[in-house]
Design a protein around this motif. Structure first.
Motif, PDB file in Angstrom:
ATOM      1  N   LEU A 214      34.724  27.557  39.424  1.00 59.01           N
ATOM      2  CA  LEU A 214      35.167  26.187  39.338  1.00 59.01           C
ATOM      3  C   LEU A 214      35.963  25.984  38.381  1.00 59.01           C
ATOM      4  O   LEU A 214      36.085  26.360  37.315  1.00 59.01           O
ATOM      5  CB  LEU A 214      33.971  25.125  39.533  1.00 59.01           C
ATOM      6  CG  LEU A 214      32.954  24.951  40.628  1.00 59.01           C
ATOM      7  CD1 LEU A 214      31.770  24.198  40.157  1.00 59.01           C
ATOM      8  CD2 LEU A 214      33.718  24.416  41.709  1.00 59.01           C
ATOM      9  N   GLN A 249      30.892  21.307  49.264  1.00 61.47           N
ATOM     10  CA  GLN A 249      31.774  22.124  48.486  1.00 61.47           C
ATOM     11  C   GLN A 249      31.464  22.953  47.530  1.00 61.47           C
ATOM     12  O   GLN A 249      32.196  23.638  46.784  1.00 61.47           O
ATOM     13  CB  GLN A 249      33.201  21.401  48.252  1.00 61.47           C
ATOM     14  CG  GLN A 249      33.841  20.650  49.306  1.00 61.47           C
ATOM     15  CD  GLN A 249      35.013  19.608  48.831  1.00 61.47           C
ATOM     16  OE1 GLN A 249      35.329  19.653  47.755  1.00 61.47           O
ATOM     17  NE2 GLN A 249      35.797  19.254  49.824  1.00 61.47           N
ATOM     18  N   ARG A 250      30.165  22.575  46.994  1.00 57.00           N
ATOM     19  CA  ARG A 250      29.570  23.551  46.116  1.00 57.00           C
ATOM     20  C   ARG A 250      28.283  24.221  46.459  1.00 57.00           C
ATOM     21  O   ARG A 250      27.612  23.180  47.208  1.00 57.00           O
ATOM     22  CB  ARG A 250      29.217  22.997  44.787  1.00 57.00           C
ATOM     23  CG  ARG A 250      30.584  22.394  43.885  1.00 57.00           C
ATOM     24  CD  ARG A 250      30.197  21.638  42.738  1.00 57.00           C
ATOM     25  NE  ARG A 250      31.389  21.120  42.189  1.00 57.00           N
ATOM     26  CZ  ARG A 250      31.290  20.644  40.914  1.00 57.00           C
ATOM     27  NH1 ARG A 250      30.340  20.845  40.237  1.00 57.00           N
ATOM     28  NH2 ARG A 250      32.491  20.152  40.585  1.00 57.00           N
ATOM     29  N   TYR A 251      27.882  25.284  46.152  1.00 60.84           N
ATOM     30  CA  TYR A 251      26.550  25.726  46.581  1.00 60.84           C
ATOM     31  C   TYR A 251      25.305  24.918  45.746  1.00 60.84           C
ATOM     32  O   TYR A 251      25.676  24.889  44.608  1.00 60.84           O
ATOM     33  CB  TYR A 251      26.353  27.322  46.288  1.00 60.84           C
ATOM     34  CG  TYR A 251      27.264  28.249  47.098  1.00 60.84           C
ATOM     35  CD1 TYR A 251      27.375  28.330  48.304  1.00 60.84           C
ATOM     36  CD2 TYR A 251      28.305  28.858  46.277  1.00 60.84           C
ATOM     37  CE1 TYR A 251      28.088  29.103  49.267  1.00 60.84           C
ATOM     38  CE2 TYR A 251      29.037  29.553  47.190  1.00 60.84           C
ATOM     39  CZ  TYR A 251      28.984  29.698  48.558  1.00 60.84           C
ATOM     40  OH  TYR A 251      29.803  30.359  49.116  1.00 60.84           O
ATOM     41  N   ASN A 254      24.215  26.035  42.192  1.00 60.54           N
ATOM     42  CA  ASN A 254      25.021  26.395  41.480  1.00 60.54           C
ATOM     43  C   ASN A 254      26.254  25.656  40.977  1.00 60.54           C
ATOM     44  O   ASN A 254      26.885  25.312  41.854  1.00 60.54           O
ATOM     45  CB  ASN A 254      25.839  27.756  42.086  1.00 60.54           C
ATOM     46  CG  ASN A 254      26.589  28.840  41.645  1.00 60.54           C
ATOM     47  OD1 ASN A 254      27.244  28.477  40.574  1.00 60.54           O
ATOM     48  ND2 ASN A 254      26.811  29.915  41.964  1.00 60.54           N
ATOM     49  N   ASP A 255      26.367  25.493  39.520  1.00 54.95           N
ATOM     50  CA  ASP A 255      27.261  24.828  39.114  1.00 54.95           C
ATOM     51  C   ASP A 255      28.411  25.076  38.484  1.00 54.95           C
ATOM     52  O   ASP A 255      29.557  24.564  37.990  1.00 54.95           O
ATOM     53  CB  ASP A 255      26.472  23.980  37.739  1.00 54.95           C
ATOM     54  CG  ASP A 255      25.444  23.119  38.196  1.00 54.95           C
ATOM     55  OD1 ASP A 255      25.332  22.561  39.404  1.00 54.95           O
ATOM     56  OD2 ASP A 255      24.418  23.044  37.429  1.00 54.95           O
ATOM     57  N   ASP A 258      32.215  28.249  43.388  1.00 61.86           N
ATOM     58  CA  ASP A 258      32.378  27.490  44.719  1.00 61.86           C
ATOM     59  C   ASP A 258      32.535  28.739  45.937  1.00 61.86           C
ATOM     60  O   ASP A 258      32.854  28.304  47.101  1.00 61.86           O
ATOM     61  CB  ASP A 258      33.238  26.545  44.911  1.00 61.86           C
ATOM     62  CG  ASP A 258      34.574  26.749  44.555  1.00 61.86           C
ATOM     63  OD1 ASP A 258      34.826  28.313  44.215  1.00 61.86           O
ATOM     64  OD2 ASP A 258      35.673  26.205  44.778  1.00 61.86           O
TER      65      ASP A 258
END
Length: 268
Positions: A214, A249-251, A254-255, A258
């Protein structure tokens, strides 16, 4: 925990193989252990020190059950470059399946490299050259963040420090043939592969774990350009399925990324 839900939806498939059954046993024994707390894990004849049990279970699935690193070779002494070796699970697989191989293991994280070398000694796995450096585009060092598990990277902001580096292009060009180049270097793959674009002609098989972090550009096209220009065929998959990806749009969980893909490149 999601790892249990994921594994047990695949129970029928896993039960059909010895490695699948072993994976289920590992999940039961270690899957609920606290994250990022080192423990000793046994699998088959091996005893490993692992800094994060859940990461190890995921590694075991990819390496031993799904056999991400399996390749064919006509060489009696294949050469394997393992970039991003982590604690040595991949080395166990390579040594089991290619007992006469010459293995060069690159691990950037000094702490993880110490665990790797301890695991190799404890399990009497010999013939592995361990290089405690990051594979990179030069030998000037690189700023590297560590999370003490398996996702330390050049983009991590945790415990950042300058670590020694080796220019992978130069290491590749010193070899006449490389049977397997495995690259799991957490975001550095695009820069490294681009730098190696003219040094891959004698690489027969290549595995790349591609990451898109990201707030950083997505560079998959750059990687594919290198592979295609080097004459590889390839297959791509991902284990990080997202429902309604234009919205999600993100897993989940998981920060930092993407997109994460497994790229398998090979020559006909």
């Amino acid at each position: 925990m999601w790892v249990f839900r994921f594994l047990f939806t695949e129970t029928a498939r896993l039960l059909r193989s010895e490695e699948g059954r072993r994976l289920l046993g590992l999940a039961v024994r270690y899957g609920d252990r606290p994250r990022n707390q080192a423990i000793d894990v046994t699998f088959g004849p091996y005893r490993f020190r692992v800094p994060d049990p859940l990461s190890f279970i995921w590694q075991y699935r990819e390496i031993f059950v799904d056999e991400f690193y399996k390749f064919t070779t006509t060489s009696p002494n294949p050469v394997i470059f393992d970039c991003g070796t982590n604690i040595g699970t991949s080395v166990v697989y390579f040594r089991q399946n290619y007992p006469t191989a010459r293995i060069v293991a690159f691990e950037a994280d000094e702490h993880i490299s110490e665990i790797l070398q301890q695991n190799l000694r404890q399990n009497q796995i010999s013939g592995v050259e361990v290089i405690t450096k990051a594979v990179w585009t030069n030998e000037e060092g690189i700023w590297f963040g560590s999370d003490q598990a398996d996702s330390a990277s050049i983009f991590s902001q945790t415990d950042r420090k300058l670590v020694p580096s080796v220019r992978l292009r130069d290491a590749l060009l010193r070899e006449t043939r490389i049977d397997m180049l495995k690259m799991d270097i957490e975001g550095a793959e695009t820069a490294v592969l681009t730098d190696c674009h003219d040094a891959l002609a004698h690489v027969q098989n290549l595995f790349v774990e591609f990451h898109a972090y990201l707030d950083h550009p997505q560079t998959l096209a750059d990687v594919m350009k290198v592979l295609e220009g080097s004459g590889f065929r390839y297959y791509i998959n991902t284990s990080q399925y997202r429902h309604a990806p234009l919205v999600n749009q993100r897993y989940k969980g998981n920060d930092s990324m993407d997109l994460q893909l497994n790229i398998f490149a090979y020559r006909n």
